[in-house]
Design a protein around this motif. Sequence first.
Motif, PDB file in Angstrom:
ATOM      1  N   THR A 107       0.829  -1.201   0.000  1.00 42.57           N
ATOM      2  CA  THR A 107       0.000   0.000   0.000  1.00 42.57           C
ATOM      3  C   THR A 107       0.867   1.256   0.000  1.00 42.57           C
ATOM      4  O   THR A 107       0.544   2.245  -0.667  1.00 42.57           O
ATOM      5  CB  THR A 107      -0.937   0.000   1.221  1.00 42.57           C
ATOM      6  N   VAL A 108       1.957   1.216   0.748  1.00 41.50           N
ATOM      7  CA  VAL A 108       2.888   2.352   0.740  1.00 41.50           C
ATOM      8  C   VAL A 108       3.359   2.628  -0.677  1.00 41.50           C
ATOM      9  O   VAL A 108       3.323   3.768  -1.171  1.00 41.50           O
ATOM     10  CB  VAL A 108       4.100   2.073   1.658  1.00 41.50           C
ATOM     11  N   GLY A 109       3.801   1.572  -1.358  1.00 38.91           N
ATOM     12  CA  GLY A 109       4.285   1.746  -2.727  1.00 38.91           C
ATOM     13  C   GLY A 109       3.199   2.205  -3.675  1.00 38.91           C
ATOM     14  O   GLY A 109       3.426   3.068  -4.538  1.00 38.91           O
ATOM     15  N   SER A 115       4.284   2.910 -10.133  1.00 37.29           N
ATOM     16  CA  SER A 115       5.189   2.203 -11.045  1.00 37.29           C
ATOM     17  C   SER A 115       6.353   1.533 -10.322  1.00 37.29           C
ATOM     18  O   SER A 115       7.093   0.757 -10.916  1.00 37.29           O
ATOM     19  CB  SER A 115       5.744   3.176 -12.097  1.00 37.29           C
ATOM     20  N   LEU A 116       6.515   1.836  -9.032  1.00 38.03           N
ATOM     21  CA  LEU A 116       7.617   1.262  -8.248  1.00 38.03           C
ATOM     22  C   LEU A 116       7.087   0.631  -6.960  1.00 38.03           C
ATOM     23  O   LEU A 116       7.716   0.729  -5.905  1.00 38.03           O
ATOM     24  CB  LEU A 116       8.650   2.349  -7.916  1.00 38.03           C
ATOM     25  N   VAL A 117       5.940  -0.029  -7.073  1.00 40.09           N
ATOM     26  CA  VAL A 117       5.270  -0.549  -5.880  1.00 40.09           C
ATOM     27  C   VAL A 117       6.166  -1.486  -5.091  1.00 40.09           C
ATOM     28  O   VAL A 117       6.389  -1.302  -3.885  1.00 40.09           O
ATOM     29  CB  VAL A 117       3.961  -1.268  -6.264  1.00 40.09           C
ATOM     30  N   ARG A 118       6.707  -2.508  -5.736  1.00 36.31           N
ATOM     31  CA  ARG A 118       7.458  -3.530  -5.005  1.00 36.31           C
ATOM     32  C   ARG A 118       8.795  -3.018  -4.466  1.00 36.31           C
ATOM     33  O   ARG A 118       9.131  -3.300  -3.304  1.00 36.31           O
ATOM     34  CB  ARG A 118       7.644  -4.779  -5.871  1.00 36.31           C
ATOM     35  N   PRO A 119       9.593  -2.269  -5.238  1.00 38.01           N
ATOM     36  CA  PRO A 119      10.837  -1.747  -4.650  1.00 38.01           C
ATOM     37  C   PRO A 119      10.603  -0.867  -3.429  1.00 38.01           C
ATOM     38  O   PRO A 119      11.319  -0.969  -2.431  1.00 38.01           O
ATOM     39  CB  PRO A 119      11.457  -0.953  -5.808  1.00 38.01           C
ATOM     40  N   ILE A 120       9.580  -0.008  -3.490  1.00 38.66           N
ATOM     41  CA  ILE A 120       9.285   0.855  -2.344  1.00 38.66           C
ATOM     42  C   ILE A 120       8.794   0.010  -1.169  1.00 38.66           C
ATOM     43  O   ILE A 120       9.139   0.272  -0.008  1.00 38.66           O
ATOM     44  CB  ILE A 120       8.243   1.919  -2.728  1.00 38.66           C
ATOM     45  N   ALA A 121       7.989  -1.004  -1.448  1.00 38.54           N
ATOM     46  CA  ALA A 121       7.497  -1.879  -0.385  1.00 38.54           C
ATOM     47  C   ALA A 121       8.643  -2.587   0.322  1.00 38.54           C
ATOM     48  O   ALA A 121       8.688  -2.661   1.554  1.00 38.54           O
ATOM     49  CB  ALA A 121       6.516  -2.903  -0.968  1.00 38.54           C
ATOM     50  N   VAL A 122       9.579  -3.107  -0.444  1.00 36.48           N
ATOM     51  CA  VAL A 122      10.740  -3.780   0.146  1.00 36.48           C
ATOM     52  C   VAL A 122      11.554  -2.796   0.992  1.00 36.48           C
ATOM     53  O   VAL A 122      11.971  -3.113   2.109  1.00 36.48           O
ATOM     54  CB  VAL A 122      11.622  -4.405  -0.954  1.00 36.48           C
ATOM     55  N   ALA A 123      11.763  -1.595   0.468  1.00 39.53           N
ATOM     56  CA  ALA A 123      12.520  -0.584   1.212  1.00 39.53           C
ATOM     57  C   ALA A 123      11.820  -0.240   2.530  1.00 39.53           C
ATOM     58  O   ALA A 123      12.475  -0.063   3.565  1.00 39.53           O
ATOM     59  CB  ALA A 123      12.690   0.669   0.362  1.00 39.53           C
ATOM     60  N   ALA A 124      10.491  -0.165   2.519  1.00 40.11           N
ATOM     61  CA  ALA A 124       9.745   0.148   3.742  1.00 40.11           C
ATOM     62  C   ALA A 124       9.922  -0.946   4.783  1.00 40.11           C
ATOM     63  O   ALA A 124      10.131  -0.668   5.977  1.00 40.11           O
ATOM     64  CB  ALA A 124       8.267   0.327   3.411  1.00 40.11           C
ATOM     65  N   VAL A 125       9.860  -2.209   4.356  1.00 42.25           N
ATOM     66  CA  VAL A 125      10.032  -3.329   5.288  1.00 42.25           C
ATOM     67  C   VAL A 125      11.431  -3.312   5.899  1.00 42.25           C
ATOM     68  O   VAL A 125      11.598  -3.466   7.119  1.00 42.25           O
ATOM     69  CB  VAL A 125       9.778  -4.674   4.576  1.00 42.25           C
ATOM     70  N   VAL A 126      12.434  -3.103   5.068  1.00 39.25           N
ATOM     71  CA  VAL A 126      13.814  -3.085   5.564  1.00 39.25           C
ATOM     72  C   VAL A 126      14.017  -1.941   6.550  1.00 39.25           C
ATOM     73  O   VAL A 126      14.623  -2.099   7.614  1.00 39.25           O
ATOM     74  CB  VAL A 126      14.804  -2.970   4.381  1.00 39.25           C
ATOM     75  N   ALA A 127      13.477  -0.764   6.221  1.00 39.25           N
ATOM     76  CA  ALA A 127      13.665   0.410   7.088  1.00 39.25           C
ATOM     77  C   ALA A 127      13.003   0.211   8.444  1.00 39.25           C
ATOM     78  O   ALA A 127      13.601   0.503   9.494  1.00 39.25           O
ATOM     79  CB  ALA A 127      13.104   1.655   6.397  1.00 39.25           C
ATOM     80  N   ALA A 273      -0.049   6.791   2.692  1.00 37.04           N
ATOM     81  CA  ALA A 273       1.252   6.128   2.743  1.00 37.04           C
ATOM     82  C   ALA A 273       1.820   6.136   4.159  1.00 37.04           C
ATOM     83  O   ALA A 273       2.371   5.128   4.635  1.00 37.04           O
ATOM     84  CB  ALA A 273       2.226   6.810   1.775  1.00 37.04           C
ATOM     85  N   VAL A 274       1.675   7.266   4.856  1.00 35.87           N
ATOM     86  CA  VAL A 274       2.153   7.353   6.236  1.00 35.87           C
ATOM     87  C   VAL A 274       1.371   6.392   7.127  1.00 35.87           C
ATOM     88  O   VAL A 274       1.936   5.716   8.002  1.00 35.87           O
ATOM     89  CB  VAL A 274       2.030   8.799   6.755  1.00 35.87           C
ATOM     90  N   ALA A 275       0.041   6.302   6.895  1.00 37.43           N
ATOM     91  CA  ALA A 275      -0.785   5.385   7.678  1.00 37.43           C
ATOM     92  C   ALA A 275      -0.352   3.943   7.464  1.00 37.43           C
ATOM     93  O   ALA A 275      -0.285   3.144   8.405  1.00 37.43           O
ATOM     94  CB  ALA A 275      -2.252   5.559   7.288  1.00 37.43           C
ATOM     95  N   ALA A 276      -0.061   3.595   6.213  1.00 39.02           N
ATOM     96  CA  ALA A 276       0.395   2.235   5.926  1.00 39.02           C
ATOM     97  C   ALA A 276       1.721   1.946   6.617  1.00 39.02           C
ATOM     98  O   ALA A 276       1.949   0.842   7.117  1.00 39.02           O
ATOM     99  CB  ALA A 276       0.532   2.045   4.414  1.00 39.02           C
ATOM    100  N   LEU A 277       2.598   2.940   6.667  1.00 36.24           N
ATOM    101  CA  LEU A 277       3.870   2.761   7.385  1.00 36.24           C
ATOM    102  C   LEU A 277       3.627   2.541   8.867  1.00 36.24           C
ATOM    103  O   LEU A 277       4.281   1.713   9.505  1.00 36.24           O
ATOM    104  CB  LEU A 277       4.767   3.986   7.169  1.00 36.24           C
ATOM    105  N   GLY A 278       2.666   3.293   9.442  1.00 38.90           N
ATOM    106  CA  GLY A 278       2.345   3.106  10.850  1.00 38.90           C
ATOM    107  C   GLY A 278       1.806   1.718  11.130  1.00 38.90           C
ATOM    108  O   GLY A 278       2.193   1.071  12.113  1.00 38.90           O
ATOM    109  N   SER A 279       0.913   1.224  10.258  1.00 39.55           N
ATOM    110  CA  SER A 279       0.385  -0.123  10.423  1.00 39.55           C
ATOM    111  C   SER A 279       1.483  -1.158  10.284  1.00 39.55           C
ATOM    112  O   SER A 279       1.552  -2.124  11.048  1.00 39.55           O
ATOM    113  CB  SER A 279      -0.707  -0.389   9.384  1.00 39.55           C
TER     114      SER A 279
END
Length: 412
Positions: A107-109, A115-127, A273-279
């Motif tokens: 959801t963040v991505g 167009s960059l859903v999965r790379p951003i999603a992976v970066a969010a998980v790692v961070a 996007a911020v809400a998804a990061l919080g979840s």
Amino acid sequence: MDDRLTRRLGLGDAVVLGLGSMIGAGVFAAFAPAARAAGAGLLLGLAVAAVVAYCNATSSARLAALYPESGGTYVYGRERLGPFSGYLAGWGFVVGKTASCAAMALTVGAYLAPSLVRPIAVAAVVALTTLNWFGVHKSALVTRVIVAVVLGVLAAVVVAGWAGGDPQAAHLTPVTGHGVLGVLQAAGFLFFAFAGYARIATLGEEVREPARTIPRAIPLALGIALVVYAALAVTVLAVLGPDGAGGSDAPLVAVVQATPWSWLVPVVRVGAAVAALGSLLALVLGVSRTTFAMARDRHLPHALAAVHPRYGVPHRAEVAVGAVVVAVVLLVDVRGAIGFSSVTVLAYYAIANASALTLDRDRGTRVVPALGLVGCLVVAVSLPAAAVISGVAVLTVGALWWVVRRSVSGRG
């Protein structure tokens, strides 16, 4: 090696972590499928979801006060119903919420850069996995900021809808919507947005004065979330109507677009996007703690039960959960990730209510856990068939693994 966690969280931190789990990406996404299922019956579905969530929260609070350990219903089921029930609850939670983690990351991505859903999603998980490594108290501070930002965005949507839109009371009827099944399905979709309140209980071993703090924090967080959701649900329906709400993939954005305040659209997207990061932050915390508890009891590899000597967190469990979430992000889409999560989460809470039914009457009435147990089962089987089948399949795999493991241990 010390396998006990440090108690650092107070009442405010616990409430914020619960809100961070509930008022997340779900509130930006749950109204559309709920409106498609029930029309104006979305409001009745919200009431049903709230009642089930309240029963679950009350049962969880009672049990958490008695068993203030990491693991939540995994611990309650084990202590009140037996090892298998605890294991099945833990299995359902870890698998279902790992999928939810992936959905939040995707959801963040999707909101930041489609167009960059999965790379951003992976970066969010790692961070966020890295953030959790440095201590749960720091995670609580970040969650506090995220909750404040998201509440501000949601308030802006409500104000824009009523001040600049064209809300109509006729859109709020009939309250029965598309019938009983539609209302129950809407309740199932909306329950996904409520489901984070028990994250407080899964952090029981890190809460100060848990017998006093947890029973206060869970209902308080749930009550705040319900008020927010009710305001949003009425606004979305009044401005867009049932068809408009059900036909939009982003109904909160659609509300703002229907007003002269369309300049708020980017703000709402960033807020989502911020809400998804919080979840995601709170979900990773909860899943890693349940993984830690199951590893400590050797239902999962015991190496995951380590606690970092400096930061006092289950660092190996956190890294393992983060790695699995990354793998799921790379393999599935949002709908696939959420599909069986709702069913397994409701099964998890059904075990919590069944556990609370075994408590003595002096710890509270048995009507609440009985209602919660029935509510969880009815709402779960009312969800779309694909979700029910996939959820039951996951729970069956977990049960078979239990049987195989016990057989191997017996021969050993």
